[in-house]
Design an enzyme around this catalytic site. Structure first.
Site, PDB file in Angstrom:
ATOM      1  N   HIS A   6       0.198   1.136   3.568  1.00  0.00           N
ATOM      2  CA  HIS A   6       0.943   2.066   4.439  1.00  0.00           C
ATOM      3  C   HIS A   6       1.104   3.450   3.822  1.00  0.00           C
ATOM      4  CE1 HIS A   6       4.693   0.708   2.269  1.00  0.00           C
ATOM      5  NE2 HIS A   6       5.081   1.937   2.546  1.00  0.00           N
ATOM      6  N   ASP A  63      -0.749  -5.157   2.679  1.00  0.00           N
ATOM      7  CA  ASP A  63      -0.159  -3.849   2.416  1.00  0.00           C
ATOM      8  C   ASP A  63      -0.622  -3.305   1.056  1.00  0.00           C
ATOM      9  OD1 ASP A  63       1.189  -1.535   2.900  1.00  0.00           O
ATOM     10  OD2 ASP A  63       3.171  -2.316   2.366  1.00  0.00           O
ATOM     11  N   SER A  80       7.177   3.749  -2.359  1.00  0.00           N
ATOM     12  CA  SER A  80       6.124   2.828  -1.923  1.00  0.00           C
ATOM     13  C   SER A  80       4.833   3.016  -2.687  1.00  0.00           C
ATOM     14  CB  SER A  80       5.838   3.029  -0.431  1.00  0.00           C
ATOM     15  OG  SER A  80       6.825   2.384   0.320  1.00  0.00           O
TER      16      SER A  80
END
Lengths: 182, 296
Positions: free
Chosen positions: A40, A69, A140
């Site tokens: 992402h 992911d 992230s």
């Protein structure tokens, strides 16, 4: 090694990743000129990378898996420098974890906490390293290390105040599946 | 070994150790809570998480459920005591909770085990500390859903208290281990938890300087008696409406909560001194604390 030593090593291998839409994420330098991050975070074939020493680099998407992911990028150019060892043994509950990322745009910020639990949040879900650790948007894809400075996972999201990281075992499986040898 | 790694290993070992004597508690819909096997056959948890009186289940680490019965509740401090047939869950190693100091590194544990790290931010136990209910450790750590009733442990993995988010909004608290032990002892001795009863209604009052000087007291407030129940310990002890209670059982009384702090279950049957200001003179009275009857 003390905490500032672990943090300094971790900051050196934490990459800033900006996609074509301008959103900011993190990644970890990987041997042989690669960067691992979250899918992402890597949402375009070309990404602008930044290192903590101010260098700007181009990254090209090599492999990406939405379900896991995870994504891996190749850096144009060589001489990136050393990477940090990793450990695919899950860390113990209660042990210290150190994260580096760019929460809310704050570059290479270090946060410290402990492993809260290991495993899925709901029955049948994927296994996480659940950490009692402050993470924010921009963490992230960034590395999470243990007290010995070894990378144990990649930050992926925040859920009910917990920091969730993808265990190193999953990262290694993905990287090997993409044909990259560490 | 280097310091950071040693600390990390110590924390993980503390979780390992304390994880052996905690259980999940199934006593409310949806979200379970955590319990501590405090003494053989007695599990403690946070009272606000025990929403049923029957059909309580304790979940062991292997996922198996063991039935438990409610042995007593102390809603004032948010503690519930559950009785369980002897089972193969370890018994908590209890630390001297008076050793807890502000700044000590502590862990809170939830069933699983799950862990949370922080420090003791305050040790509260002085008269007038009613805002958090008195006699508590306040914590700078996150109590995740389901943690209430779980242990607060030191870095050696010994329990310092029982954590709860049910006593004060926005505050993470722990009931000190000494308080938990006292209540568990009481339940083990009597078979139930008695509610101590005095039989007065009171309101806080400011003490005029003239009275403080006459009594040689530093306290600026006390409580005034606004009702005395007939045939109650207060009535038998000679308390009257209008009496200003400045101390009870040797403890300074700054507000009505300070009376409750003295009226612990183990006070039932005890003769306690009450210092009051009546009219224009101090009076020393005595009351024998009774047990509140079930219907009261």
């Amino acid at each position: 090694m003390d905490l500032s030593g672990v943090a300094a090593d971790l900051r050196r291998i934490t990459v800033e990743i900006r996609d074509q839409h301008g959103s900011l994420g993190a990644g970890a330098l990987w041997p042989a000129g690669h960067v691992v991050t979250n899918a992402h975070v890597a949402r375009s074939p070309r990404l602008a990378l930044g290192l903590v020493d101010g260098r700007r680099l181009d990254g090209r998407l090599v492999a990406r898996d939405e379900a896991l992911d995870l994504a891996i990028l190749r850096i144009a150019g060589a001489g990136i420098g050393p990477t940090t060892p990793f450990d695919e043994t899950p860390p113990r509950i209660g042990s210290l974890v150190i994260a580096v990322g760019h929460p809310f745009g704050l570059r290479s910020a270090v946060t410290v906490g402990i492993v809260h639990a290991l495993g899925p949040l709901v029955r049948g879900g994927r296994a996480w390293i659940q950490a009692d650790l402050r993470l924010g948007p921009g963490n992230s894809g960034g590395p999470i290390a243990d007290a010995g400075g070894r990378i144990v996972g990649l930050s992926a999201m925040v859920m009910s105040g917990l920091g969730l990281a993808i265990p190193m075992r999953d990262v290694l499986g993905f990287v090997r599946g993409a044909g990259i040898v560490e | 070994m280097d310091g950071l790694l040693a600390l990390s290993n110590e924390l993980a070992a503390a979780v390992d150790r304390a994880g052996r004597w905690i259980v999940g508690v199934n006593a409310r819909p949806r979200l379970g809570s955590t319990g501590i096997h405090w003494r053989q056959g007695f599990v403690v948890t946070a009272n606000h998480t025990v929403q049923v009186d029957e059909g309580i289940g304790l979940i062991r680490a292997d996922g198996r459920s063991v039935p438990a019965t409610l042995a007593g509740r102390d809603p004032a401090i948010d503690l519930a005591i559950l009785k369980v047939e002897p089972f193969d869950v370890g018994v908590a190693e209890v630390a001297d909770s008076s050793s807890a100091r502000v700044g000590h590194v502590v862990l809170a544990l939830g069933a699983g085990p799950r862990a949370s790290l922080g420090v003791i931010s305050a040790v509260v136990g002085e008269p007038g500390s009613h805002k958090v209910g008195g006699d508590v450790l306040t914590l700078d750590l996150t109590l995740y859903p389901g943690f209430s009733g779980g242990p607060l442990v030191n870095a050696a993995g010994q329990v310092l208290g029982l954590v709860t988010s049910g006593r004060a909004r926005h505050l993470q608290l722990a009931i000190p281990a000494a308080t938990v032990s006292r209540v568990v002892d009481e339940v083990a001795r009597r078979g139930h938890l008695a509610q101590a009863y005095l039989g007065v209604a009171t309101q806080p009052v400011r003490l005029p300087d003239s009275i403080r000087e006459r009594l040689g007291l530093a306290q600026e407030t006390a409580v005034i008696v606004t009702d005395v129940r007939p045939d109650s310990p207060a009535a038998h002890g000679g308390l009257s409406i209008g009496d200003v209670i400045v101390s009870f059982g040797g403890a300074t009384v700054l507000d009505p909560y300070d009376l409750k702090r003295v009226l612990r279950p183990d006070r039932v049957g005890q003769r306690l001194a009450v210092s009051v200001w009546r009219g224009d003179a101090p009076r020393e009275l005595e009351v024998v604390v009774a047990e509140r009857s079930a219907r009261a």
